[in-house]
Design a protein around this motif. Structure first.
Motif: not given
Length: 310
Positions: A278-287, A290-303
């Motif tokens: 569902r989170a990845l679906k939300c990111l699809e709404e971004l340019p 932005y999708r790249d930036f917030y995706g990297r933030r998510m990966v960093s938090q998971i790590e």
């Protein structure tokens, strides 16, 4: 070159519990008492004991079973007819071609509700098998009879439960990858999309270069300990007969109660994956940027919060 899976001789419950199980690594246990099956389970004996009981089998023109392109079909045969075909390299009777391959994985009486249980589906064979008593009896989930033609290779996958593979006849090569290789295996659910692990397409699967395989060759009578979440790819080097025993090692409420195969992710993991999707679906709404930036933030938090420290 693949690292070799360790081989242990003369293992008892104390040694398994204290030295082998805590390592959470695959191990070949050699020289255990697996019962009379090792000597009794000839082709003739199995055909006589089980007879014409109908079984559903995988049939493929290729030895390499492909879950992506579904190069196999399910067919129903009397057990004795299936067994004789599986033991042959060429067939007078066949579905696709004379050298087609067969693979059988026993199912429960009601496959949608019941786990496989050799004492129920094959009661005449069950007394011949001695299951090593390394786990508490109430943690046993299923006992699965498996048979396959020479050469059959099953795709790389993981299981969510610990299991013992009792190799009764025939030889197998098993290649393992650590759970920490999950990011290198291009997963589709519980399976790796890298089907040819001997000659992988690195242009398509570049991260597979970083996967670190372990390997073993099973002999008749060997018992293979496969810890949960370890990826494994299995090839039968000749006609093979085995029994797989799965054990719950997490609390019972962790598992999906409507899972007779025992291969659904633990319930907490399944919920987390749903939330991630569902989170990845939300990111699809971004340019894109932005999708790249917030995706990297998510990966960093998971790590930082989830990954085990090396």
């Amino acid at each position: 070159m693949a690292e070799s899976v360790r081989i242990f001789e003369g293992v008892d419950k104390d040694l398994f519990t204290s030295d082998i199980y805590p390592q959470r690594k695959p191990a070949v246990l050699r020289g255990l008492d697996i019962g009379e099956c090792k000597t009794k389970w000839t082709e003739e004996y199995l055909c006589k004991c089980v007879g014409s009981q109908e079984v559903k089998v995988h049939v493929s023109p290729s030895a390499n079973m492909d879950f992506v392109n579904k190069n196999y079909a399910y067919r129903t045969l009397p057990f004795d007819k299936f067994l004789r075909r599986a033991a042959q390299s060429k067939h007078d009777e066949f579905f696709f071609e004379p050298d087609e391959k067969y693979y059988f994985r026993a199912l429960g009486g009601d496959p949608r509700k019941e786990p496989a249980d050799i004492t129920k589906q094959f009661p005449s064979l069950a007394p011949d098998v001695t299951i090593p008593q390394f786990f508490e009896a109430d943690t046993m989930f299923s006992t699965i009879l498996r048979l396959g033609s020479a050469g059959v290779q099953l795709w790389t996958h993981y299981d969510i439960m610990d299991n013992l593979l009792i190799q009764i006849s025939g030889h197998k090569r098993v290649v393992f990858f650590s759970p920490q290789d999950a990011t290198n295996l291009y997963l589709t659910g519980d399976k790796s999309a890298v089907l040819d692990i001997e000659n992988p397409d690195f242009s398509r699967y570049p991260a597979f270069r970083h996967a670190r395989p372990m390997e073993c060759h099973l002999q008749p009578g060997d018992v293979l300990f496969i810890p949960a979440l370890w990826f494994h790819n299995v090839r039968s080097l000749d006609f093979s007969v085995a029994v797989n025993v799965f054990f719950r090692h997490l609390e019972a409420n962790c598992y999906d109660t409507k899972d007779p195969y025992g291969n659904k992710d633990p319930q907490a993991a399944a919920r987390a994956l749903q939330i991630l999707n569902r989170a990845l679906k939300c990111l699809e709404e971004l340019p894109d940027n932005y999708r790249d930036f917030y995706g990297r933030r998510m990966v960093s938090q998971i790590e930082s919060k989830v990954y085990l420290k090396s």
